[in-house]
Design an enzyme around this catalytic site. Structure first.
Site, short mmCIF file in Angstrom:
data_model
loop_
_atom_site.label_atom_id
_atom_site.label_comp_id
_atom_site.label_asym_id
_atom_site.label_seq_id
_atom_site.Cartn_x
_atom_site.Cartn_y
_atom_site.Cartn_z
N ASP A 107 -4.98 -7.57 5.61
CA ASP A 107 -6.14 -7.15 4.67
C ASP A 107 -6.82 -8.42 4.26
OD1 ASP A 107 -8.53 -5.59 4.08
OD2 ASP A 107 -7.08 -4.73 1.96
N ASP B 267 -10.30 -10.63 6.12
CA ASP B 267 -12.14 -10.93 5.53
C ASP B 267 -12.15 -12.57 5.24
OD1 ASP B 267 -11.75 -8.10 4.75
OD2 ASP B 267 -12.66 -8.81 2.79
N TYR C 290 1.26 -1.43 0.23
CA TYR C 290 -0.15 -0.39 -0.36
C TYR C 290 0.83 1.79 -0.51
CZ TYR C 290 -4.24 -2.97 1.18
OH TYR C 290 -5.29 -3.76 1.00
N LYS D 107 5.57 -13.91 3.96
CA LYS D 107 5.84 -14.82 2.92
C LYS D 107 7.41 -14.20 2.92
CE LYS D 107 5.02 -17.52 0.03
NZ LYS D 107 4.01 -19.10 0.22
N ASP E 274 0.14 -17.93 3.38
CA ASP E 274 -0.46 -19.35 2.61
C ASP E 274 -0.78 -20.32 3.11
OD1 ASP E 274 2.33 -19.85 2.30
OD2 ASP E 274 2.13 -20.57 0.00
#
Ligand code: ATP
Ligand code: MG
Length: 326
Positions: A223, A227, A120, A167, A199
């Site tokens: 984020d 969700d 971002y 990651k 993951d």
């Protein structure tokens, strides 16, 4: 001491659920001064600006901000507002409530998401007709701020430690720095950590959410994974969030403007009211915060309920029931 609270309802059901949360805060014996300001699609249409300067200034000077939702202009509103409160961490609890349909009712997680950098960063370029790039920024200082917050968070609450989701096996430099910095701050403070590849986390949390508790993540991972967890607990109408900075915070439901039900007076106010409970905790009103959480939980379990949860009550009915329980 008077606490200045900026109230920014925004668009859609933000106009319905934000006043509901203000009603709940007003029912407590705390000296709040509420000031309302505009942001979002409607004010953009009227003035050309989605986030008027006076709204930004209000959020930047208030002790805390309660925000509803913004439609098309969401990115133009919420990203600068997070900067206005100097927020470096987004707290997103994902907890299933008793009596509510959930894919994984045993879910009880808190995501602590880095809130200023990662993908971002806003540094994107179109290099050629064929190629565009994005610069992923990770700093030691932001990772340290997040880690220190996470350590305090687990020590203050009833948590054994936290999990770092990353990651770093692929993004060795950036997530390597993130992982190493967060871990070394925690080690120094004697806070237990473990780590998981983001993951693998996605799969494991679906199969068995109880193996996780507090999860510390870079911006995008936080984020997406929060969700995903929202899906496990059964509904956007229930999830609160807090954007916290050193001196002020901004509290908002995870859901958006819900244009399909906006204006009907049937939006579920729970997410925003629980966000207001997080505001109370941020300002040091732990006991009042717990009472609001309990009143919401009891109302969700025993009704009245809004249509998204199978009931036929209005936003106002549910809000009144919560205030009555308080
Ligand atoms: P936006 O672009 O503003 O996010 P959206 O169309 O994605 O709008 P959301 O607000 O994200 O809508 O909501 C997605 C779905 O969840 C909609 O069907 C909406 O009605 C429902 N929903 C979201 N929040 C609530 C709530 N507080 N009460 C009831 N239903 C809700
Ligand atoms: Mg949405």
């Amino acid at each position: 001491m008077t606490h200045e609270i900026a109230v920014i309802p925004g668009d859609g059901i933000g106009q319905e659920v934000t006043p509901a949360a203000v009603d709940v805060l007003e029912s407590l014996e705390i000296d709040f001064e509420f000031t309302e300001a505009d942001a979002g699609d409607a004010v953009k249409e009227a003035t050309g600006e989605a986030l008027p300067q006076e709204t930004y200034d209000l959020a930047a000077s208030a002790d805390a901000t309660l925000f509803g939702a913004a439609g098309e202009t969401a990115a133009d509103v919420i990203l600068p507002l997070r900067t206005a409160v100097d927020s470096f961490v987004n707290i997103r609890p994902a907890k299933a409530y008793p009596g509510i349909d959930a894919v994984r009712p045993e879910t009880d997680l808190v995501f602590l998401r880095e809130n200023t950098e990662g993908v971002y960063s806003g540094i994107e370029d179109r290099l050629t007709q064929d190629v565009s790039t994005l610069t992923r920024v990770v700093t030691e200082s932001a990772s340290e701020d997040l880690a220190e917050f996470a350590c305090d968070y687990v020590s203050d609450g009833d948590h054994d430690g936290f999990t770092i989701a990353h990651k770093a096996n692929v993004m060795r430099e950036t997530d390597g720095l993130f992982r190493d910095t967060v871990k070394s701050v925690a080690d120094e403070k004697g806070v237990e950590t473990d780590e998981v590849l983001m993951d693998a986390f996605a799969t494991r949390v679906c199969l068995d959410p109880e193996q996780f508790d507090v999860v510390v993540c870079p911006n995008l991972a936080g984020d997406v994974l929060s969700d995903l967890a929202a899906g496990l607990v059964g509904g956007l109408g229930l999830l609160p969030s807090a954007n916290v900075g050193p001196e002020r915070g901004l509290f908002e439901p995870v859901h958006g403007t819900a244009p399909d039900i906006a204006g009907e007076g049937v939006a579920n106010p729970a997410a925003t009211i629980v966000s207001a409970a997080m505001l109370l905790e941020y300002l040091g009103y732990d006991e009042e915060s717990d009472r609001v959480h309990e009143a919401v939980e009891d109302t969700l379990e025993n009704g009245p309920r809004t249509p998204d949860l199978g009931g036929d009550a209005s936003t106002e009915d549910v809000t009144d029931a919560i205030i009555e329980r308080l």
